[in-house]
Design an enzyme around this catalytic site. Structure first.
Site, PDB file in Angstrom:
ATOM      1  N   HIS A  72       3.432   6.515  -6.903  1.00 24.75           N
ATOM      2  CA  HIS A  72       2.660   7.653  -7.407  1.00 24.75           C
ATOM      3  C   HIS A  72       3.515   8.925  -7.320  1.00 24.75           C
ATOM      4  O   HIS A  72       3.533   9.748  -8.226  1.00 24.75           O
ATOM      5  CB  HIS A  72       1.395   7.801  -6.548  1.00 24.75           C
ATOM      6  CG  HIS A  72       0.291   8.588  -7.193  1.00 24.75           C
ATOM      7  ND1 HIS A  72      -0.854   8.919  -6.511  1.00 24.75           N
ATOM      8  CD2 HIS A  72       0.141   9.105  -8.430  1.00 24.75           C
ATOM      9  CE1 HIS A  72      -1.658   9.603  -7.309  1.00 24.75           C
ATOM     10  NE2 HIS A  72      -1.072   9.726  -8.483  1.00 24.75           N
ATOM     11  N   HIS A  80       0.832  -1.203   0.000  1.00 26.98           N
ATOM     12  CA  HIS A  80       0.000   0.000   0.000  1.00 26.98           C
ATOM     13  C   HIS A  80       0.871   1.259   0.000  1.00 26.98           C
ATOM     14  O   HIS A  80       0.715   2.135  -0.854  1.00 26.98           O
ATOM     15  CB  HIS A  80      -0.917  -0.030   1.227  1.00 26.98           C
ATOM     16  CG  HIS A  80      -1.807   1.161   1.362  1.00 26.98           C
ATOM     17  ND1 HIS A  80      -3.148   1.133   1.049  1.00 26.98           N
ATOM     18  CD2 HIS A  80      -1.539   2.428   1.770  1.00 26.98           C
ATOM     19  CE1 HIS A  80      -3.669   2.333   1.254  1.00 26.98           C
ATOM     20  NE2 HIS A  80      -2.713   3.139   1.693  1.00 26.98           N
ATOM     21  N   GLU A  81       1.788   1.316   0.963  1.00 26.26           N
ATOM     22  CA  GLU A  81       2.627   2.520   1.067  1.00 26.26           C
ATOM     23  C   GLU A  81       3.539   2.651  -0.143  1.00 26.26           C
ATOM     24  O   GLU A  81       3.833   3.750  -0.600  1.00 26.26           O
ATOM     25  CB  GLU A  81       3.442   2.517   2.362  1.00 26.26           C
ATOM     26  CG  GLU A  81       2.596   2.535   3.639  1.00 26.26           C
ATOM     27  CD  GLU A  81       1.527   3.620   3.653  1.00 26.26           C
ATOM     28  OE1 GLU A  81       1.706   4.677   3.005  1.00 26.26           O
ATOM     29  OE2 GLU A  81       0.482   3.406   4.307  1.00 26.26           O
TER      30      GLU A  81
HETATM   31 ZN    ZN Z   1      -2.858   5.187   1.945  1.00 28.38          ZN
END
Ligand code: ZN
Length: 712
Positions: free
Chosen positions: A502, A495-496
């Site tokens: 991004h 997730h991180e």
């Molecule tokens: Zn997040």
């Protein structure tokens, strides 16, 4: 002090963590604020042309320097807290807040942006630059630029006080988390708790010169105790400590804890903190004050509620729209949650002798039910996910999908366990870098997050490469073995890392919309939640698992069980997230803190609507709901679910084309990751998916389609 002697004022490269001292903070902040204020004087003169190069760019440069210096301070405050640093942080934070507030209210700057927007040069700007100007004008309005002088002053006071309250809220949480300790000297009282957790607990007691084990509320200890401790009284005490942190109920939790130690150990091992200390950690008055200030600020801006203000820069249109979205999902999830709860109670009564499942039994009974049904435990799975293997597997995945390479490199860090990596593209050119700080420490804030150290942009000397901080709170390695990650930890890491990619794979060259900047709040979780899907793909998982002792890869049969267990209690879990999201949105929409009702009462209303069981009356969940009281998620918690819809739907294209398909990977990189905030998230989504978002994939992934039949 010489300018260049202050490491916070060195912008030539990466932060010089080994040299930054609390005494550097005030001089650096004062210097940068003075420089920036002088520049703003220049920029707002009538003779300064309202153009990008002569106005917007120099302002962006100056603000970036301040953001970078204060970013290092904020980062250290989060990962290497110490009393002197905390002091310096607190002392300087109001100056920073004042600066940004004044900037957001500087009508001359506002006029310049409006002139730039209206001028002939605007149409020659890049798309990214146009969006930055439009965002600036919007943000000026939201930060009170158009208020009358008296209102403006009041608005600034509100911002400053709110920032202080948020800091105090977190500190109360951390202090009360650290304060609540259960010492156990009788090994029998710890039956069921995994050995690695007990090893850490034993070392912690030893460090204080005590016999026995020291149990704490930090997640790496708290969670396994709640899942595995057979001693129901111990679970109850830990639960009670955890859910009353930073509240008026905390003192009773200490009293109960003392009694527990007296019975278990013969005599309590340590006296509880003084009543005044406990009372000083209470977040209840802070919550009331925070809500009052937010409502006042919203009214000043001409909105009926803080929720409306919050949604202006977001993808979602109105609070009502968000409530409809959440209530619709809650209606769909409720039958599945009720089925989960009934199954848990039936199992606990039949197999565990628990006539009634209490809040402190939920994790324990759920883990036993999961084991009974799927015959594996998180502890078993954990043996297959040594950190080095997981990291290598994750890196290989993104290397395949996005045509990049990741290699460890040397850099100055803030802790010896922190690592640094470079990302290069197919041609060997540096794309960006990131720090990885994986393990829990007493000086580190809880949770996991990604933050920017440097953001991609074009400068006169070339392209500035982005750098990210990836911070987690995994259990550190013990006994000479590598750290072992639970599958949840693996999901957190992915997730991180999704947030990190991004930030790092952006192609945007203008700071204000580069990476995650300028991305709508309720869309910013798309790339992170998207990454989690890969943790459920065999072709990915088999390459990142190896038993810590034997080296054997995860067996397919165990993986299939994990997959079958993936949606275990997904109804209850979905309802819990919807409970938080509905509580948050209503609290900031139609709840009036002055009308005599408490936030806790509102939460009870929400629970009656969506929860499958009510927690004990002493539960004070709002007092540690830092996402909305000390983080940026106020009237925005729904964004997790919102982005889940988008991310599940995006991933379904990989399901259609092949999950390791580089062409689909390239398309995701180009249409979602690379463009950052340079265009509306909905446009990026359509460009990638070729159509409007649909919730079908999320419901399917969560096992919530068809009738909620009991599993075989
Ligand atoms: Zn997040």
């Amino acid at each position: 002090m010489l300018m260049d002697a202050n490491p916070l004022l060195d912008f030539s490269g990466l932060p010089r963590f080994a040299e930054v001292k609390p005494e550097h903070i005030a001089p650096a902040v004062d210097q940068l604020l003075a420089d920036n204020r002088a520049l703003i004087e220049e920029l707002t003169r009538p003779e300064t042309p309202a153009t990008w190069d002569e106005f917007a760019q120099p302002l962006e440069d100056a603000n970036e320097r301040l953001g970078r210096a204060w970013g290092v301070v904020g980062h250290l405050h989060a990962v290497l807290d110490s009393p002197p640093l905390r002091e310096a942080y607190k002392e300087n934070q109001p100056k920073i807040v004042q600066y940004w507030t004044a900037l957001g209210q500087n009508l001359a700057l506002f006029e310049k942006y409006k002139a730039l927007r209206a001028g002939p040069a605007f149409e020659h700007l890049t798309g990214a630059q146009c969006r930055i100007v439009d965002n600036e004008i919007r943000d000026f309005r939201l930060s009170g630029a158009e208020l009358a002088p008296a209102e403006k002053a009041r608005f600034a006071e509100i911002q400053e006080e709110s920032a202080k309250l948020a800091t105090s809220f977190s500190e109360n949480m951390l202090d009360s988390t650290n304060a609540f300790v259960v010492y156990v000297t009788d090994r029998k009282a710890l039956t069921g708790i995994p050995d690695d957790v007990l090893e850490v607990a034993r070392a912690a007691a030893e460090k204080e010169g005590r016999a026995g084990w020291k149990l704490v509320l930090h997640i790496p200890c708290y969670l396994p105790v709640m899942q595995y401790a057979e001693n129901r009284g111990l679970r109850e005490i830990m639960y009670r400590g955890s859910v009353t942190r930073a509240s008026g109920e905390f003192a009773q939790a200490f009293a109960a804890e003392n009694e527990f130690e007296r019975v278990t150990n013969g005599t309590p091992q340590a006296a509880p903190p003084a009543p005044e200390a406990i009372a000083a950690w209470d977040d209840t008055p802070l919550i009331e004050r925070i809500l009052g200030l937010r409502q006042e600020a919203a009214r000043l801006l001409g909105y009926a509620s803080f929720a409306e203000v919050s949604l202006v820069p977001k993808m979602a249109e109105t609070p009502r729209h968000v409530l409809d979205f959440l209530e619709d999902l809650a209606r769909k999830a409720k039958p599945y949650g009720e089925r989960d709860w009934a199954e848990l109670n039936a199992f606990a009564a039949a197999e565990l002798g628990l006539a009634q499942v209490e809040a402190w039994d939920v994790a324990f009974a759920s883990e036993r039910l999961r084991q009974a049904r799927y015959a594996f435990s998180d502890q078993e799975v954990k043996q297959y996910f040594p950190e080095p293997k997981v990291l290598a597997g994750m890196f290989r995945l993104v290397e395949t999908l996005y045509g990049i390479r990741i290699e460890e490199a040397a850099a100055e860090t803030w802790d010896p366990t922190v690592r640094f990596f470079n990302i290069t593209d197919g041609g060997g050119e540096l794309v960006g870098s990131f720090y990885l700080d994986p393990y829990a420490r007493e000086t580190k804030r809880g949770g996991a997050w990604m933050d920017e150290a440097l953001t991609r942009r074009r400068t006169p000397s070339g392209v500035q490469r982005p750098v990210a901080y990836l911070v987690c709170n995994f259990s550190a390695p013990v006994g000479g073995k590598p750290a072992l990650l639970t599958h949840d930890d693996v999901l957190t890491l992915f997730h991180e890392f999704g947030h990190g990619l991004h930030h790092l794979l952006t192609k945007v060259e203008s700071l204000g919309v580069s990476g995650i900047r300028g991305v709508e709040w309720d869309a910013v979780e798309l790339p992170s939640q998207f990454m989690e899907n890969f943790c459920w793909e065999w072709d990915v998982v088999r390459h990142m698992s190896a038993h810590v002792d034997s080296g054997a890869p995860l067996a397919r049969v165990l993986f299939d069980k994990m997959l079958a267990a993936k949606n275990f209690q997904s109804g209850m879990q979905t309802l819990r997230q919807l409970e938080y999201a509905l509580f948050d949105m209503r609290l900031h929409f139609d709840f009036d803190p002055a009308a005599g009702r408490t936030p806790l009462e509102l939460l009870e209303d929400v629970r009656r609507e969506v929860a499958v069981a009510m927690p004990p009356a002493y539960n004070r969940f709002p007092n540690t709901f830092s996402h909305i009281f000390a983080g940026g998620y106020s009237a925005g918690y729904y964004s997790y679910k919102w982005a889940e819809v988008l991310s599940a739907d995006a991933y379904s294209l990989f399901e259609e084309k092949g999950v390791l398909d580089p062409a689909t990977g390239a398309r995701f990189r180009d249409e979602i990751l690379a463009v950052g905030g340079s265009r509306p998230a909905i446009e990026s989504f359509r460009a990638f998916r070729g159509r409007e978002p649909s919730p079908e994939a999320l419901l399917r992934h969560s096992g919530m389609t068809g009738a909620p039949a009991a599993p075989a």
